[in-house]
Design a protein around this motif. Structure first.
Motif, short mmCIF file in Angstrom:
data_model
loop_
_atom_site.label_atom_id
_atom_site.label_comp_id
_atom_site.label_asym_id
_atom_site.label_seq_id
_atom_site.Cartn_x
_atom_site.Cartn_y
_atom_site.Cartn_z
N VAL A 21 0.85 -1.20 0.00
CA VAL A 21 0.00 0.00 0.00
C VAL A 21 0.88 1.25 0.00
CG1 VAL A 21 -1.65 1.33 1.38
CG2 VAL A 21 -2.02 -1.09 1.00
N ILE A 22 1.98 1.22 0.77
CA ILE A 22 2.89 2.37 0.80
C ILE A 22 3.52 2.58 -0.57
CG2 ILE A 22 5.11 3.18 1.75
CD1 ILE A 22 4.26 1.97 4.43
N LEU A 23 3.97 1.53 -1.22
CA LEU A 23 4.56 1.65 -2.57
C LEU A 23 3.53 2.18 -3.57
CD1 LEU A 23 6.71 -1.61 -2.80
CD2 LEU A 23 7.52 0.74 -2.55
N THR A 24 2.32 1.70 -3.46
CA THR A 24 1.25 2.15 -4.36
C THR A 24 0.95 3.62 -4.13
OG1 THR A 24 0.30 -0.08 -4.36
CG2 THR A 24 -1.11 1.72 -5.11
N LEU A 25 0.89 4.03 -2.87
CA LEU A 25 0.62 5.44 -2.58
C LEU A 25 1.75 6.35 -3.06
CD1 LEU A 25 -1.01 5.20 0.97
CD2 LEU A 25 -2.11 5.84 -1.17
N ARG A 26 3.01 5.89 -2.90
CA ARG A 26 4.14 6.68 -3.40
C ARG A 26 4.06 6.85 -4.92
NH1 ARG A 26 9.55 4.89 -0.10
NH2 ARG A 26 8.94 5.86 1.86
N LYS A 27 3.74 5.75 -5.61
CA LYS A 27 3.61 5.83 -7.07
C LYS A 27 2.46 6.77 -7.44
CE LYS A 27 4.59 4.39 -11.24
NZ LYS A 27 5.81 4.78 -11.90
N GLY A 28 1.36 6.69 -6.70
CA GLY A 28 0.23 7.59 -6.94
C GLY A 28 0.60 9.04 -6.71
N MET A 29 1.39 9.31 -5.68
CA MET A 29 1.83 10.68 -5.39
C MET A 29 2.74 11.20 -6.51
SD MET A 29 0.37 11.71 -2.69
CE MET A 29 1.31 13.10 -2.19
N THR A 30 3.62 10.33 -7.00
CA THR A 30 4.50 10.73 -8.11
C THR A 30 3.67 11.07 -9.34
OG1 THR A 30 6.22 9.24 -7.27
CG2 THR A 30 6.45 10.00 -9.54
N THR A 31 2.69 10.23 -9.62
CA THR A 31 1.82 10.48 -10.78
C THR A 31 1.03 11.77 -10.60
OG1 THR A 31 1.60 8.10 -11.12
CG2 THR A 31 -0.02 9.50 -12.19
N LEU A 32 0.52 12.02 -9.41
CA LEU A 32 -0.21 13.26 -9.14
C LEU A 32 0.70 14.48 -9.28
CD1 LEU A 32 -2.55 12.37 -6.15
CD2 LEU A 32 -3.21 12.99 -8.46
N GLY A 33 1.94 14.37 -8.84
CA GLY A 33 2.89 15.47 -9.00
C GLY A 33 3.14 15.80 -10.47
N THR A 35 1.11 15.12 -12.92
CA THR A 35 -0.14 15.66 -13.44
C THR A 35 -0.28 17.14 -13.09
OG1 THR A 35 -1.18 13.50 -13.18
CG2 THR A 35 -2.64 15.38 -13.44
N ASN A 36 0.10 17.50 -11.89
CA ASN A 36 0.04 18.92 -11.49
C ASN A 36 0.99 19.77 -12.33
OD1 ASN A 36 -1.96 18.80 -9.57
ND2 ASN A 36 -0.55 18.30 -7.90
N ARG A 37 2.20 19.26 -12.57
CA ARG A 37 3.15 20.01 -13.41
C ARG A 37 2.61 20.16 -14.83
NH1 ARG A 37 6.89 16.90 -10.61
NH2 ARG A 37 7.05 15.43 -12.34
N THR A 38 2.05 19.10 -15.36
CA THR A 38 1.49 19.16 -16.71
C THR A 38 0.33 20.14 -16.78
OG1 THR A 38 2.11 16.85 -17.06
CG2 THR A 38 0.48 17.78 -18.58
N LEU A 39 -0.53 20.12 -15.79
CA LEU A 39 -1.65 21.07 -15.76
C LEU A 39 -1.15 22.51 -15.68
CD1 LEU A 39 -4.31 19.34 -13.49
CD2 LEU A 39 -4.49 19.85 -15.92
N GLY A 40 -0.10 22.73 -14.92
CA GLY A 40 0.48 24.08 -14.85
C GLY A 40 1.00 24.53 -16.21
N GLU A 41 1.68 23.63 -16.91
CA GLU A 41 2.19 23.95 -18.25
C GLU A 41 1.03 24.24 -19.21
OE1 GLU A 41 4.68 20.70 -19.39
OE2 GLU A 41 6.16 21.10 -17.83
N VAL A 42 0.00 23.43 -19.11
CA VAL A 42 -1.17 23.62 -19.99
C VAL A 42 -1.83 24.97 -19.70
CG1 VAL A 42 -3.49 22.77 -20.49
CG2 VAL A 42 -1.58 21.18 -20.41
N ARG A 43 -1.95 25.32 -18.43
CA ARG A 43 -2.53 26.61 -18.07
C ARG A 43 -1.71 27.77 -18.65
NH1 ARG A 43 -3.60 24.77 -12.04
NH2 ARG A 43 -5.67 23.88 -12.30
#
Length: 129
Positions: A21-33, A35-43
């Protein structure tokens, strides 16, 4: 002893589950990070495009106003050309009519009259005026 072994196996299974669960959450956090960078670039890209689109719309509006003004400027010329065309057509029709009248008075067509003879044949008499 069986209970102790079962508790130990349950504890190991729980530790493995928590690690997964910890590994999955870390991977999810990396993916969310990411995604946030990509959304910032798109904005940022959208804001840039919005500014360019606004400038393009303003330029198009200026060109449209300029073209409308120029059309209004040359509109009287087209109206005058139309009026001149109508006058020329009227003069041409008058000349045609007068020429036709003069032509008829100089070279009258013979008036033809059909006469039926006693033998049943039709004979055409021509008379000049």
């Amino acid at each position: 002893m069986v209970i102790q072994l079962s508790v130990a196996l349950a504890a190991v299974a729980f530790v493995c589950l928590v690690a997964f669960v910890i590994l999955t959450l870390r991977k999810g956090m990396t993916t969310l990070g990411e995604t946030n960078r990509t959304l910032g670039e798109v904005r940022n890209a959208i804001h840039g495009l919005t500014g360019e689109a606004t400038q393009l719309i303003h330029t198009a509006n200026q060109v449209t106003r300029d073209v409308k003004g120029k059309i209004k400027t040359i509109d009287p010329i087209f109206e005058s050309a139309h009026n001149v065309g109508e006058v020329i057509q009227t003069v041409t029709e008058t000349f045609k009519k007068n020429a036709a009248d003069i032509g008829q008075s100089l070279n009258p067509e013979p008036e033809k009259a059909a006469v039926k003879s006693k033998s049943g044949q039709i004979r055409v008499n021509t008379k000049f005026q």
